[in-house]
Design an enzyme around this catalytic site. Structure first.
Site, PDB file in Angstrom:
ATOM      1  N   HIS A 281      -5.084   0.880  10.747  1.00  0.00           N
ATOM      2  CA  HIS A 281      -6.357   0.149  10.822  1.00  0.00           C
ATOM      3  C   HIS A 281      -6.890   0.194  12.258  1.00  0.00           C
ATOM      4  CE1 HIS A 281      -4.161  -2.633   7.686  1.00  0.00           C
ATOM      5  NE2 HIS A 281      -4.532  -1.497   7.128  1.00  0.00           N
TER       6      HIS A 281
ATOM      7  N   GLU B 191       0.807  -1.224   0.000  1.00  0.00           N
ATOM      8  CA  GLU B 191       0.000   0.000   0.000  1.00  0.00           C
ATOM      9  C   GLU B 191       0.844   1.280   0.000  1.00  0.00           C
ATOM     10  OE1 GLU B 191      -4.186  -0.425   1.629  1.00  0.00           O
ATOM     11  OE2 GLU B 191      -2.920  -1.023   3.323  1.00  0.00           O
TER      12      GLU B 191
ATOM     13  N   HIS C 169     -11.647  -0.590   6.193  1.00  0.00           N
ATOM     14  CA  HIS C 169     -10.188  -0.692   6.135  1.00  0.00           C
ATOM     15  C   HIS C 169      -9.487   0.079   7.262  1.00  0.00           C
ATOM     16  CE1 HIS C 169      -6.470  -0.418   3.227  1.00  0.00           C
ATOM     17  NE2 HIS C 169      -6.124  -0.662   4.472  1.00  0.00           N
TER      18      HIS C 169
ATOM     19  N   HIS D 148      -0.715   5.503   7.804  1.00  0.00           N
ATOM     20  CA  HIS D 148      -1.869   4.673   7.436  1.00  0.00           C
ATOM     21  C   HIS D 148      -2.064   3.632   8.526  1.00  0.00           C
ATOM     22  CE1 HIS D 148      -4.679   2.063   5.585  1.00  0.00           C
ATOM     23  NE2 HIS D 148      -3.814   1.095   5.395  1.00  0.00           N
TER      24      HIS D 148
HETATM   25 MN    MN Z   1      -4.129  -0.972   5.030  1.00  0.00          MN
END
Ligand code: MN
Length: 235
Positions: A98, A77, A166, A96
């Protein structure tokens, strides 16, 4: 220590801090734009954030190609980072995550909003990127430049965007700022759910309060950053 070495140390610290705070687990990542080459950014090789060391940090261009012939495995990603740096010249660091309290707001019509002064950067309503709206059914990962660019477009000029099914992305003008935002996004989400659970009317910071609080907090970022960094690196 050179500017680059200091920045890489902050990327390492950021990874470990967010792992310690429960904002990252075995997944998620922290990147920083190169301090003197704005077309490049630093991001670890594919590795659990808590295990990242300076030697694991690789250099990428904004198309998220690994530089210098480094053949180690990159994060799938990485395009999240490259495309946000392309779209947002003001952004110097990206997270980023979760993290668990944020996911419900990415799935719900209830918007994530600032419930207290520490999260003034969430001012207004936080937008949700739904990858299915743009690319149909996928495994939910941001795997290429087009998907990264669509996420960056949803983020717009904001500090945070949620990702349905996500997680979220946070951006900042420095590593300390983005780490702060990632931590307080998770805390705000947790507290907002508790406030909603009380059952009454929830009053959030309005836009002006949030902007004023954000400006104040920006001036004292070093305080929590130095504490978190010491806990993470031991110095
Ligand atoms: Mn991810």
């Amino acid at each position: 220590m050179t500017d680059v070495a200091a920045l890489i140390e902050d990327v390492v610290a950021g990874n470990r801090i967010l792992a310690q705070q429960g904002v990252l687990d075995g997944f998620g990542h922290v990147s920083a734009r190169h301090p003197s080459e704005p077309g490049r950014y630093f991001l670890s090789r594919s590795l659990a954030p808590e295990l990242v060391t300076a030697d694991d940090v690789m250099l990428y261009d904004l198309d998220s190609n690994v530089q210098n012939g480094d053949a180690r495995r990159p994060y799938l990603e990485r395009f999240i980072h490259g495309e946000i740096y392309k779209a947002r010249p003001d952004v110097m660091a990206v997270v980023h995550s979760h993290s668990p309290s944020v996911i419900p707001f990415a799935a719900s019509s209830i918007k994530l909003r600032p419930i207290y002064h520490m999260s003034g950067f969430l001012r207004g309503e936080t937008e949700v990127f739904d990858i299915r709206d743009h690319f149909g059914c996928t495994d939910m990962l941001v795997r290429n430049a087009a998907q990264g660019a669509a996420l960056a477009a949803t983020l717009g000029a904001r500090g945070v965007a949620l990702m349905r099914g996500h997680g979220f992305v946070a951006v900042g003008g420095s590593v300390p700022e983005v780490i702060y935002r990632a931590i307080y996004t998770e805390l705000n989400a947790s507290m907002q759910q508790r406030a909603i659970g009380l059952g009454g009317t929830v009053t959030y910071l309005d836009e002006e309060e949030a902007a004023l609080a954000e400006a104040t907090n920006r001036g004292v970022l070093e305080r929590p950053w130095l504490m978190w960094k010491k806990k993470a690196l031991g110095h």
